[in-house]
Design a protein around this motif. Structure first.
Motif, PDB file in Angstrom:
ATOM      1  N   LEU A 127      -0.711  28.568  31.784  1.00  0.00           N
ATOM      2  CA  LEU A 127      -0.349  28.867  33.168  1.00  0.00           C
ATOM      3  C   LEU A 127       0.229  27.605  33.809  1.00  0.00           C
ATOM      4  CD1 LEU A 127      -3.527  30.920  34.153  1.00  0.00           C
ATOM      5  CD2 LEU A 127      -1.282  31.817  33.570  1.00  0.00           C
ATOM      6  N   ARG A 128       1.541  27.616  34.019  1.00  0.00           N
ATOM      7  CA  ARG A 128       2.202  26.420  34.535  1.00  0.00           C
ATOM      8  C   ARG A 128       2.509  26.509  36.026  1.00  0.00           C
ATOM      9  NH1 ARG A 128       4.219  27.452  29.455  1.00  0.00           N
ATOM     10  NH2 ARG A 128       3.952  25.776  27.937  1.00  0.00           N
ATOM     11  N   SER A 129       2.033  27.569  36.664  1.00  0.00           N
ATOM     12  CA  SER A 129       2.286  27.727  38.092  1.00  0.00           C
ATOM     13  C   SER A 129       1.572  26.629  38.882  1.00  0.00           C
ATOM     14  CB  SER A 129       1.787  29.096  38.566  1.00  0.00           C
ATOM     15  OG  SER A 129       1.758  29.165  39.969  1.00  0.00           O
ATOM     16  N   PRO A 130       2.316  25.836  39.675  1.00  0.00           N
ATOM     17  CA  PRO A 130       1.672  24.782  40.485  1.00  0.00           C
ATOM     18  C   PRO A 130       0.611  25.339  41.425  1.00  0.00           C
ATOM     19  CG  PRO A 130       4.066  24.495  40.445  1.00  0.00           C
ATOM     20  CD  PRO A 130       3.782  25.834  39.834  1.00  0.00           C
ATOM     21  N   GLY A 131       0.859  26.538  41.954  1.00  0.00           N
ATOM     22  CA  GLY A 131      -0.119  27.137  42.875  1.00  0.00           C
ATOM     23  C   GLY A 131      -1.449  27.396  42.195  1.00  0.00           C
ATOM     24  N   ILE A 132      -1.411  27.928  40.960  1.00  0.00           N
ATOM     25  CA  ILE A 132      -2.650  28.212  40.224  1.00  0.00           C
ATOM     26  C   ILE A 132      -3.369  26.914  39.881  1.00  0.00           C
ATOM     27  CG2 ILE A 132      -3.606  29.168  38.093  1.00  0.00           C
ATOM     28  CD1 ILE A 132      -1.352  31.190  38.098  1.00  0.00           C
ATOM     29  N   LEU A 133      -2.632  25.939  39.363  1.00  0.00           N
ATOM     30  CA  LEU A 133      -3.253  24.677  38.953  1.00  0.00           C
ATOM     31  C   LEU A 133      -3.845  23.943  40.147  1.00  0.00           C
ATOM     32  CD1 LEU A 133      -0.580  23.484  36.351  1.00  0.00           C
ATOM     33  CD2 LEU A 133      -2.750  24.644  35.922  1.00  0.00           C
ATOM     34  N   ASP A 134      -3.155  23.986  41.302  1.00  0.00           N
ATOM     35  CA  ASP A 134      -3.704  23.351  42.510  1.00  0.00           C
ATOM     36  C   ASP A 134      -4.966  24.066  42.967  1.00  0.00           C
ATOM     37  OD1 ASP A 134      -1.683  21.517  42.503  1.00  0.00           O
ATOM     38  OD2 ASP A 134      -0.461  22.519  44.026  1.00  0.00           O
ATOM     39  N   GLN A 147      -8.751  32.007  45.613  1.00  0.00           N
ATOM     40  CA  GLN A 147      -7.974  33.061  44.982  1.00  0.00           C
ATOM     41  C   GLN A 147      -6.511  32.936  45.381  1.00  0.00           C
ATOM     42  OE1 GLN A 147      -9.947  36.632  46.383  1.00  0.00           O
ATOM     43  NE2 GLN A 147      -8.411  36.954  47.969  1.00  0.00           N
ATOM     44  N   ILE A 148      -5.637  33.470  44.507  1.00  0.00           N
ATOM     45  CA  ILE A 148      -4.197  33.384  44.729  1.00  0.00           C
ATOM     46  C   ILE A 148      -3.531  34.527  43.983  1.00  0.00           C
ATOM     47  CG2 ILE A 148      -3.729  31.909  42.718  1.00  0.00           C
ATOM     48  CD1 ILE A 148      -1.681  30.402  44.372  1.00  0.00           C
ATOM     49  N   GLU A 149      -2.385  34.982  44.499  1.00  0.00           N
ATOM     50  CA  GLU A 149      -1.591  35.997  43.794  1.00  0.00           C
ATOM     51  C   GLU A 149      -0.594  35.311  42.876  1.00  0.00           C
ATOM     52  OE1 GLU A 149       0.337  39.169  45.807  1.00  0.00           O
ATOM     53  OE2 GLU A 149      -1.461  39.760  46.922  1.00  0.00           O
ATOM     54  N   HIS A 150      -0.414  35.911  41.702  1.00  0.00           N
ATOM     55  CA  HIS A 150       0.501  35.330  40.713  1.00  0.00           C
ATOM     56  C   HIS A 150       1.274  36.445  40.033  1.00  0.00           C
ATOM     57  CE1 HIS A 150       2.097  32.912  37.473  1.00  0.00           C
ATOM     58  NE2 HIS A 150       1.493  33.675  36.576  1.00  0.00           N
ATOM     59  N   SER A 151       2.598  36.265  39.899  1.00  0.00           N
ATOM     60  CA  SER A 151       3.461  37.260  39.256  1.00  0.00           C
ATOM     61  C   SER A 151       3.874  36.789  37.874  1.00  0.00           C
ATOM     62  CB  SER A 151       4.715  37.526  40.099  1.00  0.00           C
ATOM     63  OG  SER A 151       4.367  38.028  41.372  1.00  0.00           O
ATOM     64  N   GLU A 152       3.822  37.716  36.921  1.00  0.00           N
ATOM     65  CA  GLU A 152       4.310  37.457  35.563  1.00  0.00           C
ATOM     66  C   GLU A 152       5.550  38.320  35.358  1.00  0.00           C
ATOM     67  OE1 GLU A 152       3.204  35.722  32.748  1.00  0.00           O
ATOM     68  OE2 GLU A 152       1.696  34.608  33.863  1.00  0.00           O
ATOM     69  N   ARG A 153       6.659  37.703  34.957  1.00  0.00           N
ATOM     70  CA  ARG A 153       7.911  38.442  34.767  1.00  0.00           C
ATOM     71  C   ARG A 153       8.047  39.005  33.361  1.00  0.00           C
ATOM     72  NH1 ARG A 153       9.744  39.540  39.786  1.00  0.00           N
ATOM     73  NH2 ARG A 153       9.610  37.692  41.122  1.00  0.00           N
ATOM     74  N   LEU A 154       7.504  38.315  32.383  1.00  0.00           N
ATOM     75  CA  LEU A 154       7.633  38.713  30.987  1.00  0.00           C
ATOM     76  C   LEU A 154       6.251  38.930  30.384  1.00  0.00           C
ATOM     77  CD1 LEU A 154      10.430  36.205  29.876  1.00  0.00           C
ATOM     78  CD2 LEU A 154      10.712  38.640  30.389  1.00  0.00           C
ATOM     79  N   PRO A 155       6.089  39.858  29.444  1.00  0.00           N
ATOM     80  CA  PRO A 155       7.097  40.784  28.909  1.00  0.00           C
ATOM     81  C   PRO A 155       7.446  41.914  29.868  1.00  0.00           C
ATOM     82  CG  PRO A 155       4.973  41.260  27.945  1.00  0.00           C
ATOM     83  CD  PRO A 155       4.772  40.024  28.775  1.00  0.00           C
ATOM     84  N   SER A 156       6.610  42.129  30.905  1.00  0.00           N
ATOM     85  CA  SER A 156       6.907  43.097  31.958  1.00  0.00           C
ATOM     86  C   SER A 156       6.384  42.518  33.260  1.00  0.00           C
ATOM     87  CB  SER A 156       6.246  44.453  31.664  1.00  0.00           C
ATOM     88  OG  SER A 156       4.837  44.311  31.594  1.00  0.00           O
ATOM     89  N   GLU A 157       6.923  43.015  34.348  1.00  0.00           N
ATOM     90  CA  GLU A 157       6.536  42.468  35.653  1.00  0.00           C
ATOM     91  C   GLU A 157       5.125  42.927  36.017  1.00  0.00           C
ATOM     92  OE1 GLU A 157       8.195  42.173  40.262  1.00  0.00           O
ATOM     93  OE2 GLU A 157       9.337  43.251  38.731  1.00  0.00           O
TER      94      GLU A 157
END
Length: 417
Positions: A127-134, A147-157
């Protein structure tokens, strides 16, 4: 019960451990004797004799109860199995982290959603999202959940709600802190939110346009056209069309709302489809004649009954035939087939010979307010809700809508019960 071979194996392991302790004790004693001034060769000889005596002892077989207790103590020294046994039952992805954000464990749901994470790797390896790591860094520093919302684009949204919280201290880990990072899939909720907001925006837009038109004509008749009877007559005709359009839109919105309330209740009345189709054809004859279209029915002689709500099925057939007349009027004919073959589902097909529908539009035809051509739809007095209503009615009837279309050759809409 464990076999005698298993008992012997377990007892040999335990005996070997005890003998190593004796070897260590003999060695320490020998070194102490040499340090005290005894001749090293006598000490070495005695040490060798004692070692041989210990090695020659037969292995002691540990009783089954002691062996099981020993194994339980061995497992108890590692707390992860007791933690992970509980977390593995969760159907949401879960990661167990230490105070350095190192992944100690992941459950099967996490492996499926995020891929296999090497145990001992840093969270940032996946997980390389700066928001998650922070967020993780802040919780590790303060101990407060986040808690935080996070979107994954691959393999599906997909959209996840990530939550991290500190766990209760575990004696086996001493002062080391553990943190639980969980992922809740909220993709469907976000999709419904978008649909709801799009629906409100589209409905507002569809109502605002005729309202603005009505207001403009009323202001014109009160002002510049106050004494122009011809303009008043023309404006009143347009205002009637716009108010009729709003009335159709409100009726369709109310129909959708009513259908959604009872979508989970399947109808249980027996309905003969032959008179339903005949009734719709008779009702649409004036429109068909106005458009220069002939509606041709192909019905079997015997009854064709399905479980359904007659009024709703009339609405389905009416929507499909009316659309075929309006958008396929170039073909001059609309054919309606009712099929009831043995061992086959009952089908109602409406076929036109119009311009057809481009393939990229077909999957979205039943979306609310979706139009292949906005200008064409409005010129034909469509609200953009007809096929959405058809879809909801068929869902309640446990039926399907199948659309086939080819550019230049026309379209076929089939209801399969």
């Amino acid at each position: 019960m464990a076999s005698s071979a298993e008992q012997a194996g377990g007892g040999l392991i335990a005996a070997m451990r005890r003998e190593w302790r004796l070897f260590l004790l003999l060695t320490v004693s020998a070194l102490a004797a040499i340090a005290a001034g005894l001749p090293w060769y006598w000490v070495a000889l005695v040490w060798l004799i004692l070692v041989l005596a210990v090695s020659a002892r037969p292995p002691v077989v540990m009783p089954v109860a002691e062996l099981e207790k020993f194994e339980e103590e061995e497992l108890a020294s590692d707390p992860l199995p007791s933690i992970t046994a509980t977390l593995s039952a969760l159907d949401i992805p879960v990661l167990l982290l230490n105070a350095e954000a190192i992944v100690l464990w992941e459950n099967k749901a996490a492996e499926k959603a995020l891929g296999l994470l090497p145990i001992g790797s840093h969270l940032s390896a996946r997980l390389r999202s700066p928001g998650i790591l922070d967020m993780v860094k802040e919780t590790i520093a303060t101990g407060e959940p986040n808690q935080i919302e996070h979107s994954e684009r691959l393999p599906s949204e997909r959209v996840y709600l990530l939550r991290i919280a500190a766990m209760e201290p575990l004696d086996a880990f001493g002062a080391e802190k553990l943190f639980l990072l969980s992922f809740k899939d909220i993709s469907e909720l976000r999709r419904l939110d978008r649909m709801r907001s799009d629906f409100v925006a589209n409905a507002s837009h569809e109502l605002r346009t005729p309202l603005a038109s009505l207001r403009g004509f009323i202001e014109t008749m009160q002002g510049p056209a106050r004494s122009d009877d011809a303009a008043k007559e023309r404006f009143l005709g347009i205002m009637l069309d716009q108010s009729t359009r709003m009335s159709r839109l409100v009726d369709d919105l109310l129909s959708l709302s009513r259908l959604e309330l009872k979508s989970h209740i399947a109808p249980d009345q027996s309905v003969d489809l032959r008179p339903v189709i005949g009734h719709v054809r008779d009702a649409l004859l004036p429109l068909a004649e106005e458009l220069g279209v002939e509606i041709r029915l192909h019905l079997p002689e015997q009854k064709v009954e399905v479980l359904g709500d007659r009024d709703e099925l009339v609405e389905v057939v009416e929507n499909l035939i009316e659309n075929a007349c309006k958008y396929g009027q170039e073909g001059k004919f609309v054919d309606v087939f009712l099929r009831n073959e043995p061992s086959q589902p009952v089908e109602v097909s409406v076929v036109d010979r119009g311009p057809g529908i481009p393939a990229e539009h077909v999957p979205r035809l039943t979306e609310r307010f979706y139009r292949v051509s906005v200008a064409d739809s409005r010129s034909k007095k469509g609200t953009g809700l007809g096929l959405a209503i058809v879809k909801h009615i068929l869902t309640r009837h446990r039926a399907r809508l199948i659309v086939k279309s080819e550019l230049g050759k026309g379209s076929e809409f089939t209801v399969r019960f």
